[in-house]
Design an enzyme around this catalytic site. Structure first.
Site, mmCIF file in Angstrom:
data_model
loop_
_atom_site.group_PDB
_atom_site.id
_atom_site.type_symbol
_atom_site.label_atom_id
_atom_site.label_comp_id
_atom_site.label_asym_id
_atom_site.label_seq_id
_atom_site.Cartn_x
_atom_site.Cartn_y
_atom_site.Cartn_z
ATOM 1 N N GLY A 23 1.677 -1.801 12.312
ATOM 2 C CA GLY A 23 2.779 -0.873 12.555
ATOM 3 C C GLY A 23 4.061 -1.190 11.807
ATOM 4 N N SER A 24 3.975 -1.907 10.682
ATOM 5 C CA SER A 24 5.222 -2.226 9.966
ATOM 6 C C SER A 24 5.855 -0.975 9.361
ATOM 7 C CB SER A 24 5.000 -3.308 8.909
ATOM 8 O OG SER A 24 4.155 -2.844 7.899
ATOM 9 N N ASN A 25 5.045 -0.046 8.912
ATOM 10 C CA ASN A 25 5.625 1.210 8.404
ATOM 11 C C ASN A 25 6.239 2.010 9.544
ATOM 12 O OD1 ASN A 25 5.174 1.870 5.377
ATOM 13 N ND2 ASN A 25 3.325 0.796 6.038
ATOM 14 N N LEU A 106 -9.332 11.947 8.396
ATOM 15 C CA LEU A 106 -9.085 13.197 9.128
ATOM 16 C C LEU A 106 -9.568 14.360 8.278
ATOM 17 C CD1 LEU A 106 -5.505 12.335 10.367
ATOM 18 C CD2 LEU A 106 -7.581 12.407 11.752
ATOM 19 N N ASN A 120 0.635 10.610 4.376
ATOM 20 C CA ASN A 120 0.074 9.253 4.436
ATOM 21 C C ASN A 120 0.774 8.407 3.387
ATOM 22 O OD1 ASN A 120 -1.850 7.170 5.108
ATOM 23 N ND2 ASN A 120 -2.930 7.654 3.199
ATOM 24 N N HIS A 122 -0.144 5.262 0.769
ATOM 25 C CA HIS A 122 -1.281 4.527 0.207
ATOM 26 C C HIS A 122 -0.748 3.408 -0.696
ATOM 27 C CE1 HIS A 122 -5.356 3.840 -1.125
ATOM 28 N NE2 HIS A 122 -4.871 3.721 -2.353
ATOM 29 N N ASP A 158 -7.383 10.205 -0.126
ATOM 30 C CA ASP A 158 -6.209 9.856 -0.950
ATOM 31 C C ASP A 158 -6.042 10.782 -2.155
ATOM 32 O OD1 ASP A 158 -5.811 7.665 0.802
ATOM 33 O OD2 ASP A 158 -7.188 6.435 -0.357
ATOM 34 N N ALA A 186 7.871 -2.399 -0.454
ATOM 35 C CA ALA A 186 8.252 -1.118 -1.092
ATOM 36 C C ALA A 186 7.909 0.058 -0.178
ATOM 37 C CB ALA A 186 7.545 -0.984 -2.434
HETATM 38 C C1 GRF Z 1 0.071 0.175 4.993
HETATM 39 O O1 GRF Z 1 0.407 -0.938 4.247
HETATM 40 C C2 GRF Z 1 -0.412 1.314 4.149
HETATM 41 O O2 GRF Z 1 -0.487 0.996 2.816
HETATM 42 C C3 GRF Z 1 -1.807 1.619 4.613
HETATM 43 O O3 GRF Z 1 -1.956 0.991 5.854
HETATM 44 C C4 GRF Z 1 -1.050 -0.084 5.962
HETATM 45 C C5 GRF Z 1 -0.572 -0.122 7.371
HETATM 46 O O4 GRF Z 1 0.253 -1.208 7.627
HETATM 47 N N1 GRF Z 1 -2.013 3.040 4.644
HETATM 48 P P1 GRF Z 1 1.184 -1.176 8.873
HETATM 49 O O5 GRF Z 1 0.332 -0.956 10.103
HETATM 50 O O6 GRF Z 1 2.193 -0.087 8.662
HETATM 51 O O7 GRF Z 1 1.831 -2.531 8.909
#
Ligand code: GRF
Length: 218
Positions: A23-25, A106, A120, A122, A158, A186
């Site tokens: 869940g870092s994003n 999906l 999404n 990627h 993708d 990034a």
């Molecule tokens: C992300 O780094 C993204 O590239 C991919 O899944 C990863 C999820 O990481 N789609 P996080 O759960 O957001 O840390």
């Protein structure tokens, strides 16, 4: 076919976030919302993994969460699960579905329910290195520059229209882990910025192209 994604009139542009992992994003997006950096709110966070850290990160922030079992398949949702995901997102009245490390493909019914409203991130410069472990694919191939891509989700893997990209250098001595970490850094900047641009109506999608309004950029 031409279509557009635009900011709503009154209420805030609302996100439904789907994730399976760390869940870092999600945290980067939630923090950008909380600080007012992007004009959006998070309506619900859903996961196919009951103990996924992304659900903890959401609960810590007082956001609604739900674990929805994916059903019988390994890489996609079964029909019952797909309907449950659609229902939860519709109930939360989301304007955009944000995939943040959601490890299920999906398709069909889901994409029809949220036509041109699923994005999404990627970890490569698409169309290079689609699929799993894109950072490792880039390292093994020997490219000197890779990066990350925010794209709309279509029926392929993708392959949807590209919204934004950020380059990341591959450095001498990089390991898969060090390159992955640099790409993720990034991602945590690019993803909130791209979502903010969508919410403000600064970028619209027209067929395979995304068109940034005059003066707008990330
Ligand atoms: C992300 O780094 C993204 O590239 C991919 O899944 C990863 C999820 O990481 N789609 P996080 O759960 O957001 O840390």
């Amino acid at each position: 076919m031409a279509y557009e994604v635009r900011v709503n009139g009154q209420r805030k542009y609302r996100l439904g976030v789907l994730g399976s992992g760390k869940g870092s994003n999600f945290v980067a997006i939630a923090d950008a919302c909380a600080s007012g950096g992007i004009p959006v709110e998070i309506g619900v966070v859903l996961s196919d993994v009951a103990d996924a850290p992304i659900l903890d990160r959401a609960r810590e922030r007082g956001l609604p969460t739900q674990h929805i079992s994916p059903g019988q398949f390994r890489t996609k949702l079964d029909e019952t699960a797909e309907q449950a995901y659609i229902a939860a997102l519709q109930k939360a009245e989301v304007d955009l579905v944000v995939l943040a490390g959601f490890m299920r493909i999906l398709k069909g019914e889901f994409l029809r329910a949220f036509a041109h409203k699923v994005v999404n991130i990627h970890p490569s410069l698409l169309p290079s290195f689609p699929g799993l472990e894109a950072w490792k694919q880039a390292l093994d191939y020997g490219v000197k520059v890779t990066g990350c891509t925010v794209h709309f989700v279509d029926q392929g893997v993708d392959t949807g229209p590209i919204l934004a990209q950020q380059t990341v250098p591959v450095l001498t001595g990089d390991t898969a882990a060090s390159l992955h970490a640099r790409i993720q850094e990034a991602e945590r900047v690019l993803y909130p910025a791209a979502i903010g641009a969508l919410a403000r109506g600064e970028v619209v999608i027209q067929g395979r192209q995304t068109v940034w309004q005059k003066g707008a950029s990330i």
